[in-house]
Write an enzyme that holds these catalytic residues in place. Sequence first.
Site, short mmCIF file in Angstrom:
data_model
loop_
_atom_site.label_atom_id
_atom_site.label_comp_id
_atom_site.label_asym_id
_atom_site.label_seq_id
_atom_site.Cartn_x
_atom_site.Cartn_y
_atom_site.Cartn_z
N GLU A 62 0.98 -1.13 0.06
CA GLU A 62 -0.02 0.13 -0.44
C GLU A 62 0.97 1.39 -0.04
O GLU A 62 0.44 2.24 -0.62
CB GLU A 62 -1.31 -0.26 1.40
CG GLU A 62 -2.14 -1.24 1.16
CD GLU A 62 -2.02 -2.45 1.32
OE1 GLU A 62 -0.66 -2.36 1.36
OE2 GLU A 62 -2.76 -3.51 0.78
N HIS A 105 -11.00 -6.33 6.48
CA HIS A 105 -11.76 -6.87 5.23
C HIS A 105 -13.53 -6.08 5.25
O HIS A 105 -13.98 -6.60 4.99
CB HIS A 105 -11.90 -8.43 4.85
CG HIS A 105 -10.87 -9.11 4.41
ND1 HIS A 105 -10.17 -9.56 5.45
CD2 HIS A 105 -9.72 -9.05 3.17
CE1 HIS A 105 -9.39 -10.31 4.90
NE2 HIS A 105 -8.98 -9.66 3.30
#
Length: 676
Positions: free
Chosen positions: A23, A93
């Site tokens: 990321e 998630h």
Amino acid sequence: MFRLTQKLSTEFSKQVFNSPLAESTILGVACGLAAYGKRPVFELQFIDFIYPGFNQLVTNISNLRWRSFGNWKCPAVIYAPYGAYLPGGSLWHSQANESALAHYPGLNIVIPSTPADAAGLLWTAMHGEDPVIFLIPKHLLWAEHEYTEPIRAVPLGEAHMLRSGSDVTLVAWGNTMEKSLEALEKIGDKIRVELIDLRSIVPWDKATIEESVRKTRRLVVVQEDTENCSVGQMLISHVASKTELWNEMISPPILVSKANVMIGYNPIYEYSALPDVEQIIAAVERSVATRHERTAVAAGADRGHMSREPEIVMPESAARGALTSPATPEAGQKRSITVPVMGEGIRNAKVVSLLKNPGDTISHDDELCEVETDKAVYPIQSSFAGVMSEWKTKVGDTVEIGQELGTIITGEPSFADQFQEAAEESAGGAVEAAVPSRKQPEIAPEDRRRYSKIEPALSPTITRKLLQVIPANLQIDARWDAICKSRDTAKRKNGKQVPSPSVMIAWAVVRAMEKHPHFRRLILEDERIVENDNFDLGIAVALEGDRLATAVIVDANTKNWGEFVKTYNETVDATRGGRVDAMNAPVVITSLGAFGVKAGAPIVVPPSVGTLFVGTAHRELIPNGKKNESAEVITLSLTFDHRVVNGARAAGFANEIKKEIEGFKIPTAKAEAMAT
């Protein structure tokens, strides 16, 4: 992850590239490309994973244009799947974290709730000059919609009013829009709700929200994010800071939100943490119920457990072990083994092994079989002890989520039986756990203390009855001045021998029960519901030794004022003296006003369907026209059994009691004759 960009790198090989799963690198490259004149659109697998790249986001991307006096820009779009409501995601998630991102100046944040808004907002984001965090509710990534009209660009900072109304403003965004629409379907036309999809978090449409609240004078905000320091709190704080809006409001703002808790691995924990349809309905009804007064200046927050306990409606297969059964089954009953929910987008699995044979003994948490998905092999475990009965599948079969795989014959008593047994043991001897563990620990040899026998606060019979109740609670304030005035008038006329405020409130409750038949009902042991024209009224009475009893005024609605006062006093005195009445009162009144308790959430014990807690009189600021004034009020807290009464009818009943109390006058013989 959701096949949104599938084949793009092949079809547009000069524009679309696969990025590494890093990321910090993704955000750093996005910043660099944008600074050199490109307009990059980068994907994160889930917004939960943004934190390894947080330094790039808040140190470079968000402030590049500001710290270079506009010489450099960063027109990048970072999009990611967002939120929960697809079970199994848990910590990394399923997060909704727009409030953490909205904290940093320079970042625009949008959360669409429809495919049309997603396309329109993405077009605007890609043509802007500032970075945009584009959060996509995961269910949209599976949704397929066809539109006959061209999709138009949606400006940032512009909310969408989906439904006009005049009773209450309901603001939501992302996944909670779907839940809000479901709630409005259930509410129907009885409450005129103005529903607004915020959709743009930064910037946000202050004008639309202000205009709506100015019209409805009530505000309910629904968000998926954690309550602490959240966007929902920002909206409420903004409205409350507008003097002209706050003076117009007739009900405190309410926030329906995930509490300060994690999203659990088990779908049961996930759904219980998130706002659901019943919580939204409860918040709307609670906002509308305070129709004539505002009880406090602070904004309210509904964390899923304040005014009513939510009913968590979800597939039983979501439970760990995926065994579906009745709430209190009998020992020896068959339990189904079903395929549990196993994660994001998983709809079926392949059976790869059956670990138990018919006739095998099953213990708690034993692995029964294994199923394989595209991601992993999952064991399915047992939540019950018993004997394997049969398999209804074989190795190699492809099975759907929720499909029955086989059955187990349970060999253990139900939870209710264990609870009753423990309560009886506790009542008859030494103190033990209310619910015995599977293996009771032995007392350590050095522990030679003596334990005294203590009676439980509730009898085993009441405890057993409470297991079946689906309780819900709502509260409303009633002005106290009519009761005080009636008492003063009676004192001047009759001296000290005047009815107590408790009798007057009881009289008001009976009159309200006459107009609301749902609160004249009883729910019997076999769960049959009956209703009578003539009905009893229960009064909770405190006895010596911290014991409780219920005085029952039989056929309370048939008595005139004089008979009612006499019967009330005689019945309460007899109960204090040890008399036990047959309990067939649909509603029971209780109070701790003598202890200065303003409000409480009483329990409701069948066959009753409602318990009314009456708080001590206290002063509150309430609206009077366009001004606020201090008035003496009592808080009425009504707990009701949701198996018999829904929230709207309970709110109507509570409002009727309030009306009777605020308009109370001691009945005269002439008035009673006219009423009959």
